[in-house]
Design a protein around this motif. Sequence first.
Motif, PDB file in Angstrom:
ATOM      1  N   ARG A 122      72.748 -80.680   4.459  1.00 30.08           N
ATOM      2  CA  ARG A 122      72.067 -79.579   3.257  1.00 30.08           C
ATOM      3  C   ARG A 122      73.038 -78.325   3.329  1.00 30.08           C
ATOM      4  N   ALA A 123      74.269 -78.540   3.795  1.00 36.33           N
ATOM      5  CA  ALA A 123      75.021 -77.560   3.929  1.00 36.33           C
ATOM      6  C   ALA A 123      75.788 -76.742   2.508  1.00 36.33           C
ATOM      7  N   ARG A 124      76.188 -75.796   2.472  1.00 32.02           N
ATOM      8  CA  ARG A 124      76.511 -75.204   1.210  1.00 32.02           C
ATOM      9  C   ARG A 124      78.268 -75.323   1.400  1.00 32.02           C
ATOM     10  N   VAL A 125      78.700 -74.832   2.697  1.00 26.68           N
ATOM     11  CA  VAL A 125      80.094 -75.004   3.046  1.00 26.68           C
ATOM     12  C   VAL A 125      80.565 -75.406   4.202  1.00 26.68           C
ATOM     13  N   VAL A 126      81.491 -76.202   4.209  1.00 27.61           N
ATOM     14  CA  VAL A 126      81.923 -76.881   5.589  1.00 27.61           C
ATOM     15  C   VAL A 126      83.375 -76.359   5.569  1.00 27.61           C
ATOM     16  N   VAL A 145      84.647 -76.632   0.674  1.00 30.72           N
ATOM     17  CA  VAL A 145      85.345 -76.723   1.756  1.00 30.72           C
ATOM     18  C   VAL A 145      86.501 -75.636   2.050  1.00 30.72           C
ATOM     19  N   GLU A 146      86.117 -75.281   3.111  1.00 32.34           N
ATOM     20  CA  GLU A 146      87.404 -74.056   3.529  1.00 32.34           C
ATOM     21  C   GLU A 146      88.118 -74.746   4.495  1.00 32.34           C
ATOM     22  N   ILE A 147      89.437 -74.783   4.297  1.00 32.91           N
ATOM     23  CA  ILE A 147      90.357 -75.141   5.148  1.00 32.91           C
ATOM     24  C   ILE A 147      91.069 -74.004   5.787  1.00 32.91           C
ATOM     25  N   TRP A 148      90.873 -73.936   6.981  1.00 35.79           N
ATOM     26  CA  TRP A 148      91.173 -72.738   7.847  1.00 35.79           C
ATOM     27  C   TRP A 148      92.586 -73.151   8.447  1.00 35.79           C
ATOM     28  N   ALA A 149      93.060 -74.172   8.917  1.00 37.45           N
ATOM     29  CA  ALA A 149      94.164 -74.581   9.371  1.00 37.45           C
ATOM     30  C   ALA A 149      94.517 -76.208   9.185  1.00 37.45           C
ATOM     31  N   GLU A 183      94.404 -83.729   0.813  1.00 30.65           N
ATOM     32  CA  GLU A 183      93.790 -84.701  -0.450  1.00 30.65           C
ATOM     33  C   GLU A 183      92.249 -85.081  -0.196  1.00 30.65           C
ATOM     34  N   HIS A 184      92.151 -85.560   0.967  1.00 29.74           N
ATOM     35  CA  HIS A 184      90.874 -86.214   1.221  1.00 29.74           C
ATOM     36  C   HIS A 184      89.803 -85.164   1.207  1.00 29.74           C
ATOM     37  N   LEU A 185      90.075 -83.947   1.556  1.00 32.10           N
ATOM     38  CA  LEU A 185      89.053 -82.701   1.438  1.00 32.10           C
ATOM     39  C   LEU A 185      88.742 -82.350   0.080  1.00 32.10           C
ATOM     40  N   ARG A 214      93.690 -80.101  18.154  1.00 31.05           N
ATOM     41  CA  ARG A 214      92.101 -79.840  18.140  1.00 31.05           C
ATOM     42  C   ARG A 214      91.910 -79.698  16.674  1.00 31.05           C
ATOM     43  N   MET A 215      90.874 -80.688  16.268  1.00 28.98           N
ATOM     44  CA  MET A 215      90.035 -80.520  15.088  1.00 28.98           C
ATOM     45  C   MET A 215      88.500 -80.087  15.217  1.00 28.98           C
ATOM     46  N   THR A 216      88.185 -79.150  14.185  1.00 30.37           N
ATOM     47  CA  THR A 216      86.721 -78.832  14.228  1.00 30.37           C
ATOM     48  C   THR A 216      86.282 -78.754  12.549  1.00 30.37           C
ATOM     49  N   VAL A 217      85.352 -79.173  12.615  1.00 27.44           N
ATOM     50  CA  VAL A 217      84.546 -79.559  11.233  1.00 27.44           C
ATOM     51  C   VAL A 217      83.176 -78.905  11.461  1.00 27.44           C
ATOM     52  N   SER A 218      83.013 -77.749  10.714  1.00 29.05           N
ATOM     53  CA  SER A 218      81.684 -76.941  11.423  1.00 29.05           C
ATOM     54  C   SER A 218      81.085 -76.663   9.699  1.00 29.05           C
ATOM     55  N   ASP A 219      79.824 -76.783   9.787  1.00 30.36           N
ATOM     56  CA  ASP A 219      79.037 -76.570   8.401  1.00 30.36           C
ATOM     57  C   ASP A 219      77.954 -75.433   8.768  1.00 30.36           C
ATOM     58  N   ASP A 220      77.250 -75.135   7.511  1.00 29.32           N
ATOM     59  CA  ASP A 220      76.129 -74.039   7.549  1.00 29.32           C
ATOM     60  C   ASP A 220      74.892 -74.728   6.961  1.00 29.32           C
TER      61      ASP A 220
END
Length: 137
Positions: free
Chosen positions: A68-72, A34-38, A21-23, A84-90
Amino acid sequence: MSEELRIREGRSRSLAQALEEHLTEWSERTGITVEIWALPARDVPAKVARAVLATLGEALSNVERHSRARVVSVAVTLGRGGLRMTVSDDGVGFLGPAEGRGVTAMRTHFTDLGGSFTINGVPGEGTTVTGVVPRRR
Ligand SMILES: Nc1ncnc2c1ncn2[C@@H]1O[C@H](COP(=O)(O)OP(=O)(O)OP(=O)(O)O)[C@@H](O)[C@H]1O
Ligand SMILES: [Mg+2]
């Protein structure tokens, strides 16, 4: 953050639902994909859920303000080793250590649980935030 409060108050909402919901709201507001991978398949202790949601909030605020990312891309997984959590932007990334108030707060959320936190920026490539909480504490 309302997600955080609702979990603290013990209402029945899973961490996965709170994250999703937050994402969704954040993506709609910012226009950043936002791409939710897991997402975690089980619930976790409330203090772990709070650390994850608070860290996600700080990490996303940095994505919005600095990247200034397009995708996280976001992944929160539960394995034998723990969470484990990862948040990765481009986005634009950064050079050298990042040690503002936000990074200090994120690190403290994980170290208070016996875990670890890293943030890694690569100029021109993006930024990745990783937090781990070991299972046995
Ligand atoms: N996703 C990101 N993309 C680019 N730069 C980032 C990102 N995340 C962090 N940074 C860099 O790391 C620095 C430190 O981040 P931190 O969150 O600690 O402080 P801040 O965002 O500047 O201020 P605040 O204390 O309000 O969070 C930022 O100022 C920025 O230069
Ligand atoms: Mg910040």
